[in-house]
Design an enzyme around this catalytic site. Sequence first.
Site, PDB file in Angstrom:
ATOM      1  N   GLU A  63     -20.899  11.807  12.222  1.00 28.44           N
ATOM      2  CA  GLU A  63     -21.490  10.412  12.794  1.00 28.44           C
ATOM      3  C   GLU A  63     -22.770  10.664  13.364  1.00 28.44           C
ATOM      4  O   GLU A  63     -23.083  11.271  14.401  1.00 28.44           O
ATOM      5  CB  GLU A  63     -20.648   9.995  13.754  1.00 28.44           C
ATOM      6  CG  GLU A  63     -20.826   8.613  14.211  1.00 28.44           C
ATOM      7  CD  GLU A  63     -20.749   8.301  15.891  1.00 28.44           C
ATOM      8  OE1 GLU A  63     -20.601   7.200  16.003  1.00 28.44           O
ATOM      9  OE2 GLU A  63     -20.455   9.057  16.509  1.00 28.44           O
ATOM     10  N   ASP A  74     -18.237  13.651  16.298  1.00 30.36           N
ATOM     11  CA  ASP A  74     -18.655  12.493  16.978  1.00 30.36           C
ATOM     12  C   ASP A  74     -19.895  12.813  17.379  1.00 30.36           C
ATOM     13  O   ASP A  74     -20.253  13.827  18.018  1.00 30.36           O
ATOM     14  CB  ASP A  74     -17.603  12.189  18.201  1.00 30.36           C
ATOM     15  CG  ASP A  74     -18.035  10.934  19.033  1.00 30.36           C
ATOM     16  OD1 ASP A  74     -18.051   9.910  18.340  1.00 30.36           O
ATOM     17  OD2 ASP A  74     -18.132  11.159  20.084  1.00 30.36           O
TER      18      ASP A  74
END
Length: 726
Positions: free
Chosen positions: A457, A404
Amino acid sequence: MNIFDQILNAECHDPHSFLGAHEIDKGVVIRVFNPQAIKVFVIDEEKNKETEMSKVDVAGLFELIFKDKKKIFSYSLKIEYDVGVHITKDPYSFLPTITEYDQYLFNEGNHFEIYNKLGAHIMEVNGVKGVSFAVWAPNAKSVSVVGDFNNWDRRRHQMRILGSSGIWEIFIPGLVEQDIYKFSVKQATGRIVDKTDPYGFFNEVRPKTASIVWNIDKYNWNDKEWIDERKSRENNISRPISIYEVHLGSWKRKVEEENRFLTYREIANDLVNYVKEMGFTHIELLPIEEHPLDASWGYQVTGYFAPTSRYGTPEDFMYFVDTMHQNGIGVILDWVPGHFPKDDHGLAMFDGTGLYEHLDPRKGEHMDWGTKIFNYGRNEVRNFLISNALFWIEKYHIDGLRVDAVASMLYLDYSRKEGEWVPNQFGGRENLEAIDFLKKMNEVVYARNPGVTTIAEESTAFGGVSHPVYLGGLGFEFKWNMGWMHDTLVYFTKDPVFRKYHQGTITFSMIYAYSENFILVFSHDEVVHGKGSMIGKMPGDEWQKFANLRVLYTYMWTHPGKKLLFMGQEFGQWSEWSEARSLDWHLLQYEKHSGLQRLVKDLNKLYSKEKALYELDTNPNGFEWIDFYDADNSTLAYIRKAKDGGFLVVVLNFTPVPRENYRIGVPKEGFYEEIFNSDAAIYGGSNMGNMGGKVADKVPFHGRPYSIEITLPPLGGLIFKIKGDK
């Protein structure tokens, strides 16, 4: 302050040097500090004889000298309390369970299974069963283990620090699985805070925050066939990957039971059947590591080594993963090394200093998120994170980690104004320590676990995110294609009448399509915070909204790159996603929603079947434009190719106007079978098509020797394949 005063104040670095048994000139002295005891007896196990200890201080110090002993002997303690008698081995009679080599590797940053040493571990030492506790807190004045077993009295089980390692350790005999505990840390400032175990395997259900002693090695796995096949893979780049992104707490709930969460075991059986039926190859779970707040969706982690207890035990989550694997479904886990919350029981200011984080807020805090940033340059912190990545892969058989907020890790000025950040040693904005950490993490993960994947990401144009480390990249296997997602939604949210002015928006992705190994995503982030649902974003009346979404998904599944769709998007949920409720499954009683769901299912199955749609995703040889110039009609035509030369022809119409007698060039003669039509009636469309396909005419067009004249349905996508082609 003498050592007894240090122990009395729970401020001793080495209580074992005073408590327990020690050889002295007069013989052997045994000391016990237990403020809650009324009487304490020493049981000489060699003579099977018990002798009462003298209470030498009202604070709870007991002492007994054995003048007839020259060496330390085997003994137990019998302790009388108000509520009864307890017989136990002395916690201060055991040698450290952490070796000097363990300490060295950890301080060096290379103990990749440090989770087997730090934390709480059920073990047997010298024939005595109990739990070994260890925690890293180098700047603490003292650390104790507290729990129900000692009435949360931090004086009872004070830990010792092992040399200069910063690791505190104690073995407590008699403790068992499911005992609840915390580390009581007297911080460098003198403040006392009870902390959740950073390496704890299981935690209490929120809002409680204690750790629970747990043996995570007792589950019997049944996925050997899956794991062996995974190990045999060279990589995942040429494989079909279609990911269903899931938030376990809101995919389904027991509405009839006061909106109760499904357990890992309950959701495993329902979800695996659904995912298989829908044709997805993988699921990706929003973070299931322990977190205190439901509304954080799991992205504010406090228990990095603990699957959240909201849905069950560690074995329950292992059953979940095992079930997926036995049914051919891969499991990807959202992993959050980019930040952690400030909750007092968590990692923040663990020993009173910036231990896991930078103390300087210009480097150690995400102001927007109200969270701390890991100190990636500290060996022990890097070790914590790398071992954590390996932990989920090796202990829980996870197939991949989606990392993330990588952009927030890469840049020192991420979401900061001038003066709010500190440049690196070369005066630049790159976080060199974080970059080095990500490279090391990826190298170690792939070296130890062939066949797994790591996914970034990353929302910027940072170069080489999915390139190998030895070529100067970060070493991820894939990167989310945020640019494609943004441009595609910008285009599709426009009224079709205006799309002809934005043809470059929808074609721009092919300019950089091979710069990284991409995954095309419509994630949870696109259907929250006022952004609207996927069906809600589409313009036009209800028919056009569904037709737009059908052709959008057709474009997505035929565009180079792996696929990811968030739950609910596959059947056109109208409302934004909320972690507080179940998906709107009742919508499937309506034909438009069930038709959209069937379209996604058929796209998935076609995608996995046709090598042209996935084999050369990262190779320019796998894609070829037929025509991207027809902006006036807002159409696209292109070819997807497989390694063996097989190919598919894709034609898309982004307006609600049918295009009859629409000619496109094709590379070969033959019958071009229409193998997919997003406007088919079974999907809720108008059923306009080409009666099964078209024979190629020897009419040159679009620079090709052959062409086909087709009917292009409104807001529709078609896929053709030469009949009889492999």
